[in-house]
Design a protein around this motif. Structure first.
Motif, short mmCIF file in Angstrom:
data_model
loop_
_atom_site.label_atom_id
_atom_site.label_comp_id
_atom_site.label_asym_id
_atom_site.label_seq_id
_atom_site.Cartn_x
_atom_site.Cartn_y
_atom_site.Cartn_z
N ARG A 32 0.80 -1.22 0.00
CA ARG A 32 0.00 0.00 0.00
C ARG A 32 0.84 1.28 0.00
NH1 ARG A 32 -5.75 -0.20 1.76
NH2 ARG A 32 -6.32 -2.27 1.10
N GLU A 33 2.13 1.16 0.22
CA GLU A 33 3.01 2.34 0.27
C GLU A 33 2.51 3.37 1.27
OE1 GLU A 33 6.02 2.70 -1.28
OE2 GLU A 33 5.71 0.63 -1.87
N GLU A 34 2.13 2.89 2.46
CA GLU A 34 1.67 3.81 3.49
C GLU A 34 2.51 3.62 4.74
OE1 GLU A 34 -2.40 2.92 4.21
OE2 GLU A 34 -2.00 0.85 4.66
N ASP A 35 2.58 4.63 5.54
CA ASP A 35 3.38 4.60 6.76
C ASP A 35 2.64 3.79 7.81
OD1 ASP A 35 4.86 5.15 9.02
OD2 ASP A 35 5.13 7.26 8.52
N ILE A 36 3.31 2.79 8.38
CA ILE A 36 2.66 1.92 9.36
C ILE A 36 2.29 2.67 10.64
CG2 ILE A 36 4.75 1.08 10.50
CD1 ILE A 36 3.39 -1.72 10.41
N THR A 37 2.91 3.80 10.93
CA THR A 37 2.57 4.53 12.15
C THR A 37 1.10 4.95 12.14
OG1 THR A 37 3.37 6.59 11.18
CG2 THR A 37 4.88 5.37 12.60
N ARG A 38 0.52 5.13 10.97
CA ARG A 38 -0.90 5.47 10.89
C ARG A 38 -1.76 4.36 11.49
NH1 ARG A 38 -5.28 4.50 8.33
NH2 ARG A 38 -4.43 2.98 6.90
N LEU A 39 -1.30 3.12 11.38
CA LEU A 39 -2.07 1.99 11.88
C LEU A 39 -2.06 1.91 13.40
CD1 LEU A 39 -0.91 -0.71 9.33
CD2 LEU A 39 -2.97 0.70 9.26
N LEU A 40 -1.09 2.53 14.05
CA LEU A 40 -0.96 2.46 15.50
C LEU A 40 -1.35 3.77 16.17
CD1 LEU A 40 2.41 0.50 15.66
CD2 LEU A 40 0.10 -0.39 15.97
N THR A 41 -2.16 4.57 15.52
CA THR A 41 -2.57 5.86 16.04
C THR A 41 -3.52 5.69 17.22
OG1 THR A 41 -2.35 6.83 13.84
CG2 THR A 41 -3.67 8.04 15.42
N VAL A 42 -3.32 6.52 18.24
CA VAL A 42 -4.20 6.55 19.41
C VAL A 42 -5.24 7.63 19.19
CG1 VAL A 42 -4.25 6.97 21.91
CG2 VAL A 42 -2.34 5.70 20.89
N PRO A 43 -6.52 7.42 19.41
CA PRO A 43 -7.10 6.18 19.92
C PRO A 43 -7.03 5.05 18.90
CG PRO A 43 -8.84 7.74 19.38
CD PRO A 43 -7.54 8.45 19.17
N PHE A 44 -6.84 3.85 19.43
CA PHE A 44 -6.67 2.66 18.61
C PHE A 44 -7.76 1.65 18.95
CE2 PHE A 44 -5.25 -1.72 18.25
CZ PHE A 44 -4.79 -1.77 16.95
N SER A 45 -8.26 0.95 17.95
CA SER A 45 -9.18 -0.15 18.16
C SER A 45 -8.82 -1.25 17.17
CB SER A 45 -10.63 0.31 17.94
OG SER A 45 -11.51 -0.77 18.14
N GLY A 46 -8.66 -2.46 17.66
CA GLY A 46 -8.31 -3.58 16.80
C GLY A 46 -8.99 -4.85 17.23
N ARG A 47 -9.19 -5.76 16.28
CA ARG A 47 -9.85 -7.04 16.54
C ARG A 47 -8.86 -8.05 17.11
NH1 ARG A 47 -15.09 -7.58 16.55
NH2 ARG A 47 -15.12 -9.54 15.47
N ILE A 48 -9.35 -8.88 18.01
CA ILE A 48 -8.61 -10.02 18.54
C ILE A 48 -9.24 -11.24 17.88
CG2 ILE A 48 -7.94 -11.33 20.57
CD1 ILE A 48 -8.51 -8.72 22.20
N LYS A 49 -8.57 -11.77 16.87
CA LYS A 49 -9.16 -12.86 16.10
C LYS A 49 -9.40 -14.09 16.98
CE LYS A 49 -8.85 -15.54 11.94
NZ LYS A 49 -8.14 -15.88 10.74
N GLY A 50 -10.62 -14.58 16.95
CA GLY A 50 -10.98 -15.75 17.74
C GLY A 50 -11.26 -15.44 19.20
N GLY A 51 -11.15 -14.17 19.59
CA GLY A 51 -11.38 -13.79 20.97
C GLY A 51 -10.27 -14.28 21.89
#
Length: 178
Positions: A32-51
């Motif tokens: 995607r040629e994007e900076d990974i820091t964008r993915l770790l921006t606060v506030p952050f919400s992410g899925r926990i696969k399988g719980g």
């Protein structure tokens, strides 16, 4: 690297990218040629696969802001929205810098339980890195900061697999998440 449509250690970000910052936070995603820091921006919400399940652990590495107020890390059942949070929060860890407290509580069926007693010392320092590990066991979560076990938090939510989202807010920068 961020890779679309896959997961690492069971956590995906909301936009379906791999949340693997085990390299430099400044790495560029090859697809995607994007900076990974964008993915770790606060506030952050992410899925926990399988719980969650016994034996699974969540690791949050970050740096406390230079002038912090507080930050919280929550394991929730579902994402909810900003207007309407999820009904069940299996664990909320809250670091409060003004009174140097690291508190924990849960919310079941929309009702918050009392904050559990503070710990003997406050493990966070402004403008310094930290590593929080949340280990899931059959009856409890075990919380470690920088390799030291700080406390146990007994499960208030009966279905561990329903705990499928991690949320991070406040006065910190996320550097790694797994």
């Amino acid at each position: 690297m961020a890779v679309s449509g896959t997961e690492k250690d069971g956590i995906n970000t909301e936009d379906e990218h791999l949340n693997n910052s085990f390299g430099n936070p400044g790495l560029i995603s090859p697809d995607r040629e994007e900076d990974i820091t964008r993915l770790l921006t606060v506030p952050f919400s992410g899925r926990i696969k399988g719980g969650m399940r016994p034996g699974k652990k969540i690791i949050v590495m970050g740096i406390v802001d230079p002038e912090p107020e507080s930050f919280d890390i929550s394991l929730t059942c579902g994402r909810g929205t900003t207007d309407e949070p999820p009904a069940d929060v299996a664990l909320e860890l809250c670091a409060r810098f003004a009174d140097r407290q690291f508190l924990r509580k849960a919310c079941v069926s929309g009702t918050w339980g009392e904050e559990e007693a503070p710990i003997p010392y406050f493990p966070f320092i402004q403008d310094q890195p930290f590593r929080i590990e949340i280990h899931c066991e059959h009856q409890r979560f075990r919380i470690f900061v920088d390799g030291h076990q700080l406390f146990d938090f007994y499960h208030k939510v009966s279905s561990l697999t329903a705990i499928d989202t991690i949320r991070i807010n406040g006065s910190l920068h996320i550097t790694k998440l797994g």
